[in-house]
Write a protein that holds these residues in place. Structure first.
Motif, PDB file in Angstrom:
ATOM      1  N   TRP A 265       0.840  -1.209   0.000  1.00  0.00           N
ATOM      2  CA  TRP A 265       0.000   0.000   0.000  1.00  0.00           C
ATOM      3  C   TRP A 265       0.874   1.258   0.000  1.00  0.00           C
ATOM      4  CZ3 TRP A 265      -1.599   3.302   4.406  1.00  0.00           C
ATOM      5  CH2 TRP A 265      -2.733   4.066   4.144  1.00  0.00           C
ATOM      6  N   PHE A 266       1.852   1.277   0.902  1.00  0.00           N
ATOM      7  CA  PHE A 266       2.747   2.442   0.963  1.00  0.00           C
ATOM      8  C   PHE A 266       3.574   2.586  -0.321  1.00  0.00           C
ATOM      9  CE2 PHE A 266       2.285   2.459   5.716  1.00  0.00           C
ATOM     10  CZ  PHE A 266       1.888   3.782   5.832  1.00  0.00           C
ATOM     11  N   VAL A 267       4.028   1.461  -0.843  1.00  0.00           N
ATOM     12  CA  VAL A 267       4.821   1.524  -2.080  1.00  0.00           C
ATOM     13  C   VAL A 267       3.952   2.065  -3.222  1.00  0.00           C
ATOM     14  CG1 VAL A 267       5.925   0.105  -3.862  1.00  0.00           C
ATOM     15  CG2 VAL A 267       6.531  -0.220  -1.480  1.00  0.00           C
ATOM     16  N   GLY A 268       2.684   1.642  -3.260  1.00  0.00           N
ATOM     17  CA  GLY A 268       1.768   2.133  -4.297  1.00  0.00           C
ATOM     18  C   GLY A 268       1.559   3.639  -4.180  1.00  0.00           C
ATOM     19  N   ILE A 269       1.346   4.116  -2.942  1.00  0.00           N
ATOM     20  CA  ILE A 269       1.141   5.560  -2.723  1.00  0.00           C
ATOM     21  C   ILE A 269       2.392   6.338  -3.157  1.00  0.00           C
ATOM     22  CG2 ILE A 269       0.938   7.325  -0.916  1.00  0.00           C
ATOM     23  CD1 ILE A 269      -0.923   5.329   0.580  1.00  0.00           C
ATOM     24  N   ALA A 270       3.563   5.833  -2.720  1.00  0.00           N
ATOM     25  CA  ALA A 270       4.809   6.524  -3.080  1.00  0.00           C
ATOM     26  C   ALA A 270       5.045   6.435  -4.588  1.00  0.00           C
ATOM     27  CB  ALA A 270       5.986   5.898  -2.325  1.00  0.00           C
ATOM     28  N   GLY A 271       4.728   5.280  -5.147  1.00  0.00           N
ATOM     29  CA  GLY A 271       5.010   5.041  -6.569  1.00  0.00           C
ATOM     30  C   GLY A 271       4.205   5.947  -7.480  1.00  0.00           C
ATOM     31  N   MET A 272       2.892   5.868  -7.399  1.00  0.00           N
ATOM     32  CA  MET A 272       2.074   6.679  -8.296  1.00  0.00           C
ATOM     33  C   MET A 272       2.063   8.136  -7.836  1.00  0.00           C
ATOM     34  SD  MET A 272       1.634   4.545 -10.560  1.00  0.00           S
ATOM     35  CE  MET A 272       0.676   5.487 -11.729  1.00  0.00           C
ATOM     36  N   GLY A 273       2.383   8.368  -6.548  1.00  0.00           N
ATOM     37  CA  GLY A 273       2.567   9.745  -6.078  1.00  0.00           C
ATOM     38  C   GLY A 273       3.725  10.409  -6.809  1.00  0.00           C
ATOM     39  N   SER A 274       4.768   9.627  -7.102  1.00  0.00           N
ATOM     40  CA  SER A 274       5.922  10.179  -7.825  1.00  0.00           C
ATOM     41  C   SER A 274       5.546  10.555  -9.255  1.00  0.00           C
ATOM     42  CB  SER A 274       7.066   9.157  -7.845  1.00  0.00           C
ATOM     43  OG  SER A 274       7.417   8.810  -6.535  1.00  0.00           O
ATOM     44  N   VAL A 275       4.643   9.768  -9.836  1.00  0.00           N
ATOM     45  CA  VAL A 275       4.166  10.110 -11.180  1.00  0.00           C
ATOM     46  C   VAL A 275       3.373  11.426 -11.110  1.00  0.00           C
ATOM     47  CG1 VAL A 275       2.710   9.361 -13.109  1.00  0.00           C
ATOM     48  CG2 VAL A 275       4.113   7.682 -11.884  1.00  0.00           C
ATOM     49  N   ALA A 276       2.529  11.536 -10.069  1.00  0.00           N
ATOM     50  CA  ALA A 276       1.726  12.754  -9.907  1.00  0.00           C
ATOM     51  C   ALA A 276       2.628  13.965  -9.657  1.00  0.00           C
ATOM     52  CB  ALA A 276       0.737  12.577  -8.753  1.00  0.00           C
ATOM     53  N   TYR A 277       3.754  13.718  -8.969  1.00  0.00           N
ATOM     54  CA  TYR A 277       4.655  14.834  -8.649  1.00  0.00           C
ATOM     55  C   TYR A 277       5.214  15.495  -9.909  1.00  0.00           C
ATOM     56  CZ  TYR A 277       8.320  17.557  -6.424  1.00  0.00           C
ATOM     57  OH  TYR A 277       9.110  18.596  -6.010  1.00  0.00           O
ATOM     58  N   TYR A 278       5.352  14.716 -10.959  1.00  0.00           N
ATOM     59  CA  TYR A 278       5.863  15.268 -12.224  1.00  0.00           C
ATOM     60  C   TYR A 278       4.973  16.434 -12.668  1.00  0.00           C
ATOM     61  CZ  TYR A 278       7.613  15.560 -16.976  1.00  0.00           C
ATOM     62  OH  TYR A 278       8.163  16.019 -18.144  1.00  0.00           O
ATOM     63  N   PHE A 279       3.661  16.315 -12.389  1.00  0.00           N
ATOM     64  CA  PHE A 279       2.710  17.340 -12.820  1.00  0.00           C
ATOM     65  C   PHE A 279       2.427  18.356 -11.713  1.00  0.00           C
ATOM     66  CE2 PHE A 279       1.827  13.340 -15.029  1.00  0.00           C
ATOM     67  CZ  PHE A 279       1.989  13.750 -16.343  1.00  0.00           C
ATOM     68  N   SER A 280       2.420  17.896 -10.454  1.00  0.00           N
ATOM     69  CA  SER A 280       1.975  18.741  -9.358  1.00  0.00           C
ATOM     70  C   SER A 280       3.115  19.541  -8.704  1.00  0.00           C
ATOM     71  CB  SER A 280       1.271  17.878  -8.302  1.00  0.00           C
ATOM     72  OG  SER A 280       0.941  18.634  -7.189  1.00  0.00           O
ATOM     73  N   ARG A 281       4.195  18.874  -8.376  1.00  0.00           N
ATOM     74  CA  ARG A 281       5.409  19.482  -7.818  1.00  0.00           C
ATOM     75  C   ARG A 281       5.143  20.281  -6.538  1.00  0.00           C
ATOM     76  NH1 ARG A 281       8.940  20.622 -13.344  1.00  0.00           N
ATOM     77  NH2 ARG A 281       8.137  18.781 -14.381  1.00  0.00           N
ATOM     78  N   LYS A 282       4.368  19.699  -5.632  1.00  0.00           N
ATOM     79  CA  LYS A 282       4.076  20.357  -4.361  1.00  0.00           C
ATOM     80  C   LYS A 282       4.858  19.679  -3.228  1.00  0.00           C
ATOM     81  CE  LYS A 282       0.392  23.016  -5.660  1.00  0.00           C
ATOM     82  NZ  LYS A 282       0.327  22.762  -7.080  1.00  0.00           N
TER      83      LYS A 282
END
Lengths: 301, 200
Positions: free
Chosen positions: A24-41
């Motif tokens: 669960w944590f790996v999934g949050i960190a994983g796809m969170g990193s993809v989101a960070y490419y766009f969000s950068r917060k």
């Protein structure tokens, strides 16, 4: 053979809640990193690093010989015994890279740390699309790895399907969108991202529902006997409550209903909190139920 | 000795269990524990809820409702999923065609437990190692050209162990002479634990 004779082995492997929380944590960190490419917060960057660290703590706590890790790495390097066929080996490699990149991104997002000249390179990297693309790729890789980890565990036929990595990516994306909605409630992200997240989240919920039902249906109908036993436990057996209420009810229908309502009457922060928490819980329930439902192929029929 | 990449095993050591001869006395199970993990003689294995042994007794019923019993253990597969999944190469083939574990390289991740279709490993509560046949004491017996503890202990000659590459070995002769099967043949693991069928 009694199903209980098979499931008892889960106590031997300990592949249950500890691993579910890790995934669960790996999934949050994983796809969170993809989101960070766009969000950068900054809050997202910190969440990614904390999720990775906590997830890794869970998985290390699951190792029955964690104290041997330095010795193992020493001899594995000395004797070049790394097993490139093993998804767990790739997991170690991908998660290590992901962890380092996450730390760089967090350093870049903490103004206090940017006072130190020797840490300023992190801010430069954090502005580079190439670096953030690599970060997103590492995150996506972490999520995919966490799926293949189960798919290639040949002893448990329920898991031996290519659908699990896909399901993990979809559900981890749901979790990331839920986090972004929570950040909106907390005032950490803007209206535009929250509105996009709401629509994206609803689409992902529908895809997740389809993938979950496909997973159960295929395992039940054309799977081996071990896969059928596992899927039956999820569909109508001892784990049915977790599947129907936890994964589908709380994890999919609640966010879908609140998402639809929000499109009609506008976003209400209390409802968004309920929706996000439900979506995050559903993603955890999904990993737990798939892990717990896994049984070995009966040897005696 | 560890089999290196590209190297062929010099022997193909295999176990044979003759279910017709077996009296289900359990001597092999106890001998295995007494030889390889004597510290576990009076302790149950948590996962299996039975004596911590590398041989597991599986009791069931056939279609007619009659009780059946099978002895299960590491199959020393020639295409072993546990070898493929072990991240640091702790689980490996030996030059004798067995599947062994190098404890220096084991972190106790249990991936080999989840990867084994035969469900044969158990986690040692003190060492954290995923134990299975053959234990280190039996490997020493084999290195000294003796039979493993289970074969020595069997009072009914229901168990045998030997080299499939040697046509004159007792296991090769038995398998040529009597009908036999392997477990989960369709799993594609090329197991080397042969069950001589009771109908023979």
């Amino acid at each position: 053979m009694n199903v209980a004779d098979l499931t008892l082995q889960a106590d031997v492997a300990h592949w249950s809640w500890t691993i579910a929380i890790f995934l669960w944590f790996v999934g949050i960190a994983g796809m969170g990193s993809v989101a960070y490419y766009f969000s950068r917060k900054a809050p997202l960057a910190i969440t990614i690093l904390v999720s990775l660290i906590v997830g890794l703590l869970f998985v290390v706590s699951h190792l029955t010989r964690w104290w041997n890790l330095p010795v193992t790495i020493f001899y594995a390097v000395l004797e070049l015994s790394f097993n490139f066929q093993s998804w767990m080996f790739w997991g170690f490699a991908i998660l290590s890279v992901h962890l380092v990149l996450s730390a760089v991104v967090v350093v870049a997002n903490i103004p206090y740390l940017q006072r130190f000249w020797f840490l300023r390179w992190a801010a430069v990297l954090n502005k580079s699309n190439l670096f953030l693309g690599l970060f997103a790729f590492a995150g996506f890789g972490s999520t995919v790895y966490s799926g293949f980890l189960l798919s290639t565990a040949a002893g448990v036929p329920l898991w031996n399907t290519a659908l699990i990595p896909v399901l993990w990516v979809i559900s981890a994306s749901v979790a990331t969108v839920a986090l972004i909605e929570l950040f909106y409630v907390l005032g950490w992200t803007d209206e535009r991202e929250a509105a996009f997240g709401l629509r994206l989240g609803m689409g992902l919920d529908v895809m997740k529902l389809l993938a979950v039902l496909a997973f159960i249906h295929i395992s039940l109908t054309v799977g081996t006997m071990g896969a059928q036993i596992g899927a039956a436990r999820m569909f109508s057996g001892d784990l049915a409550l977790m599947t129907w209420i936890g994964v589908i009810g709380i994890g999919i229908f609640v966010p879908l209903a609140i998402g639809g309502l929000s499109l009609l009457i506008g976003k209400k922060k209390p409802l968004l909190i309920v929706s996000s928490v439900a979506a995050l819980a559903g993603v955890l329930f999904l990993r737990a139920v798939v892990l717990l439902a896994g049984v070995w192929e009966p040897l005696v029929i | 000795m560890r089999l290196r990449r590209g190297q062929e095993p010099t022997r193909r050591l295999a176990h044979v269990w003759n279910e017709a001869n077996c009296t289900a006395c359990g001597a092999c199970i106890i001998a295995c524990t007494a030889t390889n993990a004597p510290e576990m003689m009076h302790r149950k294995e948590k996962g299996w809820d039975s004596l911590a042994s590398n041989i597991r007794r599986i009791e069931s019923q056939n279609a007619q409702g009659q009780p059946t019993m099978m002895l299960n253990q590491c199959q020393h597969c020639e295409d072993a999923p546990c070898v493929h999944t072990c991240p640091f190469g702790a689980v490996h083939y030996t030059t004798d065609g067995l599947v062994d574990i190098d404890e220096r390289l084991c972190i106790g991740c249990s991936y080999c437990v989840a990867a084994c279709p035969y469900n044969v490993r158990w986690m040692h509560p003190e060492t954290g190692l995923p134990n299975k046949c053959m234990g280190s004491a039996c490997l020493e017996l084999v290195a000294a050209n003796q039979q493993p503890a289970c074969v020595q202990a069997c009072p009914a000659n229901a168990r045998d162990f030997g080299d499939l590459n040697d046509p004159s070995s007792s296991v090769s002769q038995t398998l040529r002479r009597l009908p036999n099967r392997v477990l989960l043949e369709t799993a594609g693991t090329k197991p080397k634990y042969f069950i001589v069928e009771s109908s023979s």
